[in-house]
Design a protein around this motif. Structure first.
Motif, short mmCIF file in Angstrom:
data_model
loop_
_atom_site.label_atom_id
_atom_site.label_comp_id
_atom_site.label_asym_id
_atom_site.label_seq_id
_atom_site.Cartn_x
_atom_site.Cartn_y
_atom_site.Cartn_z
N LYS A 5 0.85 -1.16 0.27
CA LYS A 5 -0.15 -0.08 -0.13
C LYS A 5 0.98 1.27 0.15
CE LYS A 5 -3.42 2.46 2.88
NZ LYS A 5 -4.10 2.20 4.13
N LEU A 6 1.01 2.04 -1.21
CA LEU A 6 1.57 3.34 -1.42
C LEU A 6 0.59 4.37 -1.00
CD1 LEU A 6 4.10 5.20 -1.94
CD2 LEU A 6 3.51 5.05 -4.44
N SER A 7 0.64 4.98 0.34
CA SER A 7 -0.06 6.09 0.39
C SER A 7 0.58 7.46 0.04
CB SER A 7 -0.33 6.21 1.96
OG SER A 7 -1.05 5.01 2.51
N ILE A 8 -0.05 8.17 -0.57
CA ILE A 8 0.47 9.28 -1.06
C ILE A 8 -0.35 10.45 -0.31
CG2 ILE A 8 0.57 10.93 -3.10
CD1 ILE A 8 0.24 8.31 -4.68
N GLN A 59 11.15 -8.26 3.83
CA GLN A 59 12.05 -7.21 4.84
C GLN A 59 11.25 -5.89 5.14
OE1 GLN A 59 15.28 -7.90 5.99
NE2 GLN A 59 14.76 -9.87 5.49
N PRO A 60 11.49 -5.23 6.16
CA PRO A 60 11.04 -3.93 6.47
C PRO A 60 10.91 -2.89 5.26
CG PRO A 60 12.50 -4.31 8.16
CD PRO A 60 12.75 -5.16 6.99
N LEU A 61 9.61 -2.21 4.87
CA LEU A 61 9.49 -1.43 3.79
C LEU A 61 9.97 0.01 4.16
CD1 LEU A 61 5.93 -2.67 2.63
CD2 LEU A 61 8.17 -3.35 1.66
N ARG A 62 10.36 0.70 3.00
CA ARG A 62 10.53 2.29 2.84
C ARG A 62 10.20 2.61 1.65
NH1 ARG A 62 15.87 0.90 2.43
NH2 ARG A 62 17.17 2.39 1.15
N VAL A 63 9.99 4.13 1.38
CA VAL A 63 9.69 4.51 0.30
C VAL A 63 10.51 6.05 0.23
CG1 VAL A 63 7.82 6.07 1.04
CG2 VAL A 63 8.09 5.48 -1.43
N VAL A 75 4.36 3.66 3.02
CA VAL A 75 4.64 2.31 2.38
C VAL A 75 4.13 1.44 3.43
CG1 VAL A 75 6.72 1.91 2.06
CG2 VAL A 75 5.05 1.05 0.56
N SER A 76 3.36 0.51 3.11
CA SER A 76 2.91 -0.62 3.95
C SER A 76 2.53 -1.81 3.50
CB SER A 76 1.88 -0.22 5.33
OG SER A 76 0.68 0.03 4.62
#
Length: 92
Positions: A5-8, A59-63, A75-76
């Protein structure tokens, strides 16, 4: 089914004091590996994208993003309905 889920939170730029469409490229990482690259343009205030990631390694997510204006994102991982892929407007 699990999706990214990419939250803008917001996406825009100011030209002569007026809000205009902006362009951004988001790179989504799982650990140190880029698993997705998403390009977007326009104006957004809290818009979610549900994306299938075949290379997700858990692995842990980041954007991280590049933008020609102003942007904020996070992101999650989320579980979504298999019939709509996260678009709840399809549920009538």
């Amino acid at each position: 089914m699990e999706r990214i889920k990419l939250s803008i939170h917001h996406l825009h730029k100011y030209v002569a004091g007026e809000k205009q469409d902006a362009q951004a490229t988001a790179r989504i990482y799982a650990g140190d590996k880029v698993i997705l690259v998403e390009n977007m343009q326009g104006q957004a205030v809290w818009y979610d994208r549900f994306i299938h990631a075949t290379d997700d390694n858990g692995q842990p997510l980041r954007v991280e993003w590049d933008c020609d204006g102003e942007a904020s994102m996070d992101v999650s991982r989320v579980e979504v309905c298999s019939c709509c892929g996260g678009d709840e407007s399809l549920h009538v």
